[in-house]
Design a protein around this motif. Structure first.
Motif, PDB file in Angstrom:
ATOM      1  N   GLU A  39      71.574 -14.119 -14.419  1.00  0.00           N
ATOM      2  CA  GLU A  39      70.344 -14.347 -13.562  1.00  0.00           C
ATOM      3  C   GLU A  39      69.783 -12.935 -13.625  1.00  0.00           C
ATOM      4  OE1 GLU A  39      72.088 -16.021 -10.347  1.00  0.00           O
ATOM      5  OE2 GLU A  39      71.890 -18.373 -11.207  1.00  0.00           O
ATOM      6  N   SER A  40      70.673 -11.856 -13.037  1.00  0.00           N
ATOM      7  CA  SER A  40      70.154 -10.567 -12.795  1.00  0.00           C
ATOM      8  C   SER A  40      70.191  -9.807 -13.947  1.00  0.00           C
ATOM      9  CB  SER A  40      70.924  -9.790 -11.601  1.00  0.00           C
ATOM     10  OG  SER A  40      72.254  -9.829 -11.913  1.00  0.00           O
ATOM     11  N   PHE A  41      71.014 -10.116 -15.185  1.00  0.00           N
ATOM     12  CA  PHE A  41      71.011  -9.111 -16.317  1.00  0.00           C
ATOM     13  C   PHE A  41      71.746  -7.881 -15.832  1.00  0.00           C
ATOM     14  CE2 PHE A  41      69.754  -9.048 -20.863  1.00  0.00           C
ATOM     15  CZ  PHE A  41      70.295 -10.302 -21.175  1.00  0.00           C
ATOM     16  N   VAL A  42      72.770  -7.617 -15.151  1.00  0.00           N
ATOM     17  CA  VAL A  42      73.136  -6.426 -15.003  1.00  0.00           C
ATOM     18  C   VAL A  42      74.663  -6.850 -15.281  1.00  0.00           C
ATOM     19  CG1 VAL A  42      71.684  -5.631 -13.080  1.00  0.00           C
ATOM     20  CG2 VAL A  42      73.678  -7.274 -12.313  1.00  0.00           C
ATOM     21  N   LEU A  43      75.363  -5.534 -15.192  1.00  0.00           N
ATOM     22  CA  LEU A  43      76.688  -5.603 -15.824  1.00  0.00           C
ATOM     23  C   LEU A  43      77.714  -5.870 -14.657  1.00  0.00           C
ATOM     24  CD1 LEU A  43      77.451  -2.702 -18.612  1.00  0.00           C
ATOM     25  CD2 LEU A  43      77.624  -5.169 -18.736  1.00  0.00           C
ATOM     26  N   SER A  44      78.697  -6.587 -14.669  1.00  0.00           N
ATOM     27  CA  SER A  44      79.799  -6.541 -13.691  1.00  0.00           C
ATOM     28  C   SER A  44      80.770  -5.403 -13.793  1.00  0.00           C
ATOM     29  CB  SER A  44      80.495  -8.076 -13.807  1.00  0.00           C
ATOM     30  OG  SER A  44      81.713  -7.985 -12.943  1.00  0.00           O
ATOM     31  N   GLY A  45      81.366  -4.936 -12.691  1.00  0.00           N
ATOM     32  CA  GLY A  45      82.439  -3.989 -12.486  1.00  0.00           C
ATOM     33  C   GLY A  45      83.625  -4.559 -13.215  1.00  0.00           C
ATOM     34  N   TYR A  46      83.622  -5.882 -13.518  1.00  0.00           N
ATOM     35  CA  TYR A  46      85.004  -6.325 -14.177  1.00  0.00           C
ATOM     36  C   TYR A  46      84.729  -6.168 -15.744  1.00  0.00           C
ATOM     37  CZ  TYR A  46      88.801  -9.741 -14.704  1.00  0.00           C
ATOM     38  OH  TYR A  46      90.152 -10.284 -14.907  1.00  0.00           O
ATOM     39  N   VAL A  47      85.846  -5.248 -16.084  1.00  0.00           N
ATOM     40  CA  VAL A  47      85.871  -5.029 -17.424  1.00  0.00           C
ATOM     41  C   VAL A  47      87.317  -5.169 -18.111  1.00  0.00           C
ATOM     42  CG1 VAL A  47      85.563  -2.958 -19.347  1.00  0.00           C
ATOM     43  CG2 VAL A  47      84.145  -3.219 -17.094  1.00  0.00           C
ATOM     44  N   ILE A  48      87.541  -5.687 -19.312  1.00  0.00           N
ATOM     45  CA  ILE A  48      88.662  -5.842 -20.039  1.00  0.00           C
ATOM     46  C   ILE A  48      88.887  -4.643 -20.952  1.00  0.00           C
ATOM     47  CG2 ILE A  48      90.106  -7.477 -21.163  1.00  0.00           C
ATOM     48  CD1 ILE A  48      88.751  -9.810 -20.040  1.00  0.00           C
ATOM     49  N   MET A  49      89.547  -3.715 -20.573  1.00  0.00           N
ATOM     50  CA  MET A  49      89.833  -2.285 -21.597  1.00  0.00           C
ATOM     51  C   MET A  49      90.848  -2.815 -22.604  1.00  0.00           C
ATOM     52  SD  MET A  49      87.637  -0.477 -19.951  1.00  0.00           S
ATOM     53  CE  MET A  49      88.171   0.982 -21.184  1.00  0.00           C
TER      54      MET A  49
END
Length: 1225
Positions: free
Chosen positions: A178-188
């Motif tokens: 919807e906003s087309f922004v990255l979430s802070g949730y990352v799977i490294m």
């Protein structure tokens, strides 16, 4: 000052022959009115600049260089991405949309927002784009540019607004749609693998959520590692390590096991209960050899694991995996495994991607597949899985335009209304059989016939000699009829003279076509210098094809004695059926025979277009550069670099076969002078050809024929380098048509290059300042030569005479006005004397300035020795002589030097005499001179309306004859008789060349208007077309400009820099037509149609199809209490709680850059749907509410009924057991 300049322009127009002086068109791009005429008063032009607007309409054909595929199972629309950044979205026939990324980066992956009217694209420049499909022209809403990592894989779960993005570093990011922004949730990646692992797992090649639990994400790495990540607990559930690289992963719908495909051609099945090793390892196409080793197999690039309701056995579908040792392993295959049955489908082209179409969008339900969509490099097929023999569906889209490379195009609008149905009825008999009987599965979108519809036909010629007729009405494209021109000839055999040189090429390739829809007469020009005339018939016939041979090779400057020349005049005997005289030079050479042999026996011809006459050039054949046919006259005319020939196809005779120089007689406006003989001097032609042969010898195996360049990749570095090394005097043509000069003696190499090459031209001012092109240097050699003839405004053809062997003394050259001329040339010279330009330094300087040329003495000597190509021909009713009182049949001839010649034709008036009496052609007269090669003729009446060429009304040549009535030819003539209303006798002739356009009044031959269309470039295509109930001149220039000029005043109406010309394919296939439309071959597999009419651009939205239709999302199946109790249903998962900013925080700004679009996803429905969409959605919602209320009422009634029945039964049981003791129960 302006008035004085106009007076000078008027004086200049009174020069002999109406030839404008250099001051004509005082300012560049400004039309100039000459002496006042009644025409200037009575012709009212209605076209204005507001009537024109240039835009693309629709693109047809197979997507060029496809890369990926996606399908919306609810909307039933399909999207294809390409390497050039294009997206094709297909639905039901008529729903076909093309969109382009501005960056031009390759599309790596496509993801539909299922039933939401949106599409996510991942491009090679590491950018994600969100497209709005709720409008007829899709637009980008948001973009997200990754700065530090490269995108390798994307996954969007059904009914989720969070997109999983895998990268080359092995990390997995999450994007809010919807906003087309990255979430802070990352799977490294380092958290996904064990800490003890010392190697990087590689890029992410697969992402998918578990069908059993959406909170579990399966991550596949290229090295063979598979990890299931618990999104809630942020930890790994299990890890799988395998020795072979992973290409794809597919879940079983129950979520208990999944299947992987590997690089060694194996398939592994893993169960979640025990992930230490696979429960099954299979090599579907690999066998165990005698020594115990396994057969090496190709990698399986993709696998799909689908279950079916009708069978307990799943469908396992994969691509690749064949053994390297098998002969069939050389071809790409798609394998379908269903139980013990294994079906291998061989493909003609490499498989890019395939998708299995299922009934449900839910991954945790039985998939029940019904079709497989297979995207190949050059084809697109759909396989029916519901039938045991797996037939393919008949493709409703025009995906086979490139079945053989397209070599030429023609576009006909406003055709007779009966031509399309009759072509379709005959073409339906040519269709293949064996297709699936079910409906085409890609059936999404809506399309209705627009208000502006009229019959349109597109004709395409191909390299294998086929010609295809397409119905292009209402911006759709459907094949009507297919014609194979190769059936006219015998199959070439190895060792038969000249055919051995073109055996490996395409000797039947179509070079140009000419079609009269009214008379249904069709003419095809082949690359082997042959012309085939076809007539249309509804009935089959057994006839023999007539054949004529024409010699258009004139060597007036050869070393011959005057006595020898007297016996070999350049003009052929008009009464002869073949102009090849026994004593002519070349009649004894092996090249005097045509390259292809026409079938001499009687042939059975099916209904449709049937060959009637074949005309072949001999000694040696040179490519034909111009063609015109007229059914009312019964004449066919064609020309090449040497001259022009006119054929009477009714009497099967050759009327005229003459060199271009001999058309002038003694009144040659260029006054080519003879040169004294010189010893040990190589001719210009020999030097030109030898230089070209050196250029082409190195690229013999890499560059094919000139039409083959239509299919070459523009980004191919090898072909680009070869193009840059070409001489500016060359045209793209195969060196393979002549032997490699390095393998033969130098004189023989020159001879071979000269006699077997096509029309080569020599620019007369390669280094002069007069030629100014606003184009890259590496494009100039190709852009100067289009459609097999020279289009450079300052070009002249090389001499195609016999090469002179160096070291041999040359004999005395014969002057052009020697004793070997036909008897009537003196009268012709006298008639042409008034337009002859005297040879003087003043006139020569004036002519050079007029043509903006800079000539040195050496170049001038080359010019005198060169020949003049015939670039355009046009039959029509006109005035053969200046001041003639009545019009008659004429042939207009345009040359590469900008000269317009007029040949009057005398045709018997009576129908009976037409087959008995001969047709005579009078001596020519020069009526006009222009800058650059002449491209187009057209005729207007005194009211400014377009005069059509006369034609014969079609009649079936094989139809049943009425014995009481004699068959007579019915002619429709548009003769330009004197107009009493306008007060002017005659008509206007519009002539357009590469540089300028002129309108002249006939029969006075007075130039009324002249306009310099372009100074820095040159015109590639020009047509006089009808737009908005009027006519205009449409031009396409080499610098990419599309222009329209009013008629007859030649006032500029539109000039748009539309298409930067970067490919010769565009130049050779660009064509205008009536109704403000045009087309060109945008890629080797696609046809792009455009419009330059404001009216059509306004109505374009109504003509396009709707991609999105409001459809209710199907509800998930209720699996029952027991399955839900034991974990059969997927567990609810709130992604917003995990990935939102409140829980996960914000991502690093340096990781990705958000590029906002004009509107967000929340406003997409309201902004794009419109009132109609809102009403449709409201109506559907009301219907759905009514249906649900009805179902609720029925369920309530059933519950009440069941309760009453239960109460009755309970009361009966109570009464039955009321008085019994416990031991009696």
């Amino acid at each position: 000052m302006k008035k004085f300049r106009k007076v000078l322009d008027g004086l200049s127009s009174s020069s002999p022959g109406g030839v404008a002086s250099p001051s004509c068109g005082s300012a560049a791009g400004t039309p100039t009115a000459h002496a006042p005429t009644p025409l200037d008063i009575h012709v009212q032009e209605t076209l204005v600049s507001e009537n024109f607007h240039l835009c693309k309409t629709v693109r047809h054909g197979f997507p060029y260089q496809p890369t990926c595929l996606a399908f919306d199972p609810v909307q039933k629309i399909l999207a294809i991405g390409s390497r050039t950044g294009g997206i094709r979205i297909l639905g039901r026939p008529g729903v076909d949309c093309y969109s382009q990324h501005e960056s031009g980066a390759a599309v790596l992956q496509l993801q539909f927002l299922i039933n939401e009217g949106a599409l996510v694209t991942a491009c090679a420049d590491d950018t994600l784009h969100l497209w709005n499909l709720r409008q007829r022209r899709p637009a980008i809403l948001h973009s997200l540019k990754f700065n530090r990592e490269r995108i390798t894989f994307c996954h969007l779960p059904f009914q989720s607004k969070w997109l999983y993005v895998g990268t080359e570093r092995g990390n997995t990011h999450i994007v809010n749609i919807e906003s087309f922004v990255l979430s802070g949730y990352v799977i490294m990646w380092n958290k996904a693998i064990e800490l003890a692992t010392k190697t990087h797992p590689g890029p992410v090649v697969h992402l998918s959520d578990s069908p059993k639990d959406e909170g579990k994400l399966l991550i596949g790495f290229e090295s063979g590692t598979v990890v299931q990540w618990d999104l809630r607990a942020k930890k790994v559930d299990f890890r799988i390590y395998y020795d072979e690289a992973i290409h794809s992963v597919s879940w079983h719908h129950e979520g208990k096991q999944f299947m992987c495909s590997h690089s060694d051609g194996s398939l592994t099945v893993w169960n979640l209960r025990n992930t230490s090793r696979p429960i099954q390892v299979t090599y579907p196409h690999g066998k165990i050899l005698k020594d115990g080793r396994k057969e090496s197999c190709k990698p399986i690039l993709k696998v799909e694991y689908k279950t079916s309701r009708n069978s307990s056995e799943p469908f396992i579908i994969f691509s690749g995996g064949l053994s390297y040792d098998k002969a069939g392993g050389r071809r790409p295959t798609l394998t379908i495994m269903h139980g013990k049955a294994i079906t291998v489908l061989e493909m003609d082209h490499p498989i890019v991607e395939f998708l299995v179409l299922c009934d449900t969008p839910y991954s945790n339900e039985v998939q029940d597949p019904y079709a497989v969509v297979v995207l190949l490099e050059k084809d697109f097929i759909v396989v029916d899985l519901t039938q045991s023999n797996f037939p393919i569906f008949e493709n409703p889209y025009p995906m086979d335009i490139h079945e053989s490379p397209v070599t030429c195009t023609a576009y006909f609008a406003q055709c007779p209304p009966d031509i399309i149905p009759i072509l379709y009825s005959i073409g339906a008999k040519q269709k293949k059989t064996g297709y699936s009987h079910k409906e085409w599965p890609v059936s999404g979108g809506t399309w209705t016939l627009g208000s502006q519809t009229y019959p349109e036909i597109i004709v395409t010629g191909h390299a294998d000699g086929t010609v295809k007729f397409w119905d292009a009405s209402a911006i759709t494209l459907q094949m009507l009829y297919k014609l194979k021109t190769s059936k006219v000839f015998e199959k070439p055999k190895a060792g038969e003279g000249r055919t051995t040189e073109v055996l490996d090429e395409d000797p039947y390739a179509v070079q140009m076509v000419s079609w009269c829809p009214h008379s249904r007469l069709f003419c095809v020009v082949g690359i082997s210098a042959h012309v085939i005339l076809y007539r249309f018939s509804k009935h089959d016939a057994n006839t023999q094809i007539a054949s004529l041979e024409v010699r258009l090779q004139f060597d007036s400057d050869d070393a011959v004695s005057p006595s020898e020349n007297e016996n070999n005049p350049c003009f052929s005997d008009p009464s002869s059926h073949s102009p090849l005289q026994p004593g002519s030079p070349g009649s004894a050479t092996p090249d005097s025979v045509p390259g292809l042999r026409v079938k001499s026996r009687a042939l059975r011809m099916p209904p449709g277009y049937q060959a009637e006459l074949v005309v072949q050039l001999v000694c040696p054949p040179q490519q034909i550069t111009s063609l015109d046919i007229n059914s009312a006259y019964g004449l066919l005319a064609f020309g090449n670099c040497n001259g022009v020939a006119v054929v009477d196809y009714l009497q099967k005779t050759i009327l005229m076969c003459v060199s271009t120089l001999d058309l002038y007689g003694a009144a040659d406006p260029y006054q080519r002078l003879t040169r004294s003989p010189r010893r040990n001097r190589q001719s210009t032609s020999d030097f030109c050809m030898r230089g070209l042969s050196h250029f082409y010898s190195d690229s013999k195996k890499r560059i094919r024929t000139s039409y083959q360049s239509l299919t070459e990749l523009s980004d191919n570095q090898v072909s680009i380098d070869m193009e840059r090394t070409k001489s500016p005097t060359s045209v793209p043509y195969p060196s393979s048509l002549h032997n490699d000069p390095r393998s033969m003696p130098e004189p023989l190499a020159s001879l071979r290059a000269s006699h077997c090459s096509p029309v080569f031209y020599l620019l007369d001012n390669v280094k002069g300042p007069g030629r100014k092109l606003s184009l890259p240097t590496d494009l100039k050699p190709d852009l100067d030569h289009v459609n097999g003839h020279c289009t450079s405004p300052t070009s002249q053809p090389c001499s195609m005479g016999k090469p002179r062997i160096p070291g041999v003394p040359e004999g005395p050259r014969l002057t052009r006005r020697g004793p070997g001329r036909p008897p009537f040339r003196k009268a012709q010279s006298a008639a042409c004397m008034e337009i002859s330009l005297p040879v003087s330094s003043h006139t020569e300087e004036s002519r050079e300035n007029s043509f903006s040329r800079s000539r040195s003495s050496s170049v001038s000597s080359i010019d005198r020795d060169t020949k003049e190509a015939v670039t355009t021909l046009q039959f029509g009713e006109s005035y053969g002589r200046k001041g003639e009182p009545l019009p008659s049949a004429c042939l207009w001839v345009g040359t590469s030097l900008g000269v317009v010649l007029l040949l009057p034709i005398s045709i018997p008036a009576e129908d009976e005499d037409r087959m008995e009496e001969p047709v005579t052609i009078g001596p020519s007269s020069t009526v006009l001179m222009l800058k650059g090669s002449v491209l187009r003729f057209a005729f207007l009446d005194c009211g400014g309306a377009l005069i059509q060429s006369p034609y014969e009304v079609w009649r079936d040549p094989n139809g049943p004859e009425d014995p009481d009535r004699t068959r007579r030819r019915k002619l429709v003539n548009f003769s330009p008789w004197p107009s009493h209303e306008a007060g002017v006798d005659g008509h206007m002739a519009v002539v357009c060349s590469e540089k300028q356009a002129k309108v002249m009044l006939m029969p006075s031959q007075t130039v009324l208007f002249a306009h310099n269309v372009t100074e820095s470039s040159f015109i590639l295509r020009a047509d006089v077309v009808s737009v908005c109930s009027s006519v205009c001149l449409a031009c396409f220039c080499a610098n990419g400009h599309v222009m329209t000029l009013s008629l007859p005043s030649l006032r500029p109406l539109m000039d748009i820099n539309y298409l930067p010309l970067t490919d010769m394919r565009i130049a050779r296939t660009f064509v205008f037509t009536n109704g403000g439309q045009a087309l060109y071959l945008s890629s080797p597999t696609e046809i792009q149609r455009i419009t330059y009419s404001q009216e059509m651009a306004d109505n374009l939205q109504d003509m396009l199809g709707e991609l999105f239709t409001p459809i209710e999302t199907p509800e998930a199946q209720n699996k029952g209490f027991l399955k839900g109790f034991f974990g059969g249903n997927a567990q609810p998962f709130d992604r917003e709680e995990l990935f939102g900013e409140a829980a996960a925080g914000k991502a690093s700004r340096s990781l990705a850059q958000h590029i906002p679009g004009p509107m967000g996803l929340e406003n997409m429905k309201a902004a794009a749907g419109g009132v109609v969409g809102d009403l449709a959605r409201a109506r559907i919602a009301l219907d759905q509410r009514g249906e649900r209320l009805g179902e609720l009422e029925e369920r309530t009634a059933l519950m009440m009924n069941s309760a009453e029945i239960f109460s009755t039964h309970a009361h009966q049981v109570m009464l039955k057991h009321k008085d019994k003791k416990w031991y009696q129960l």
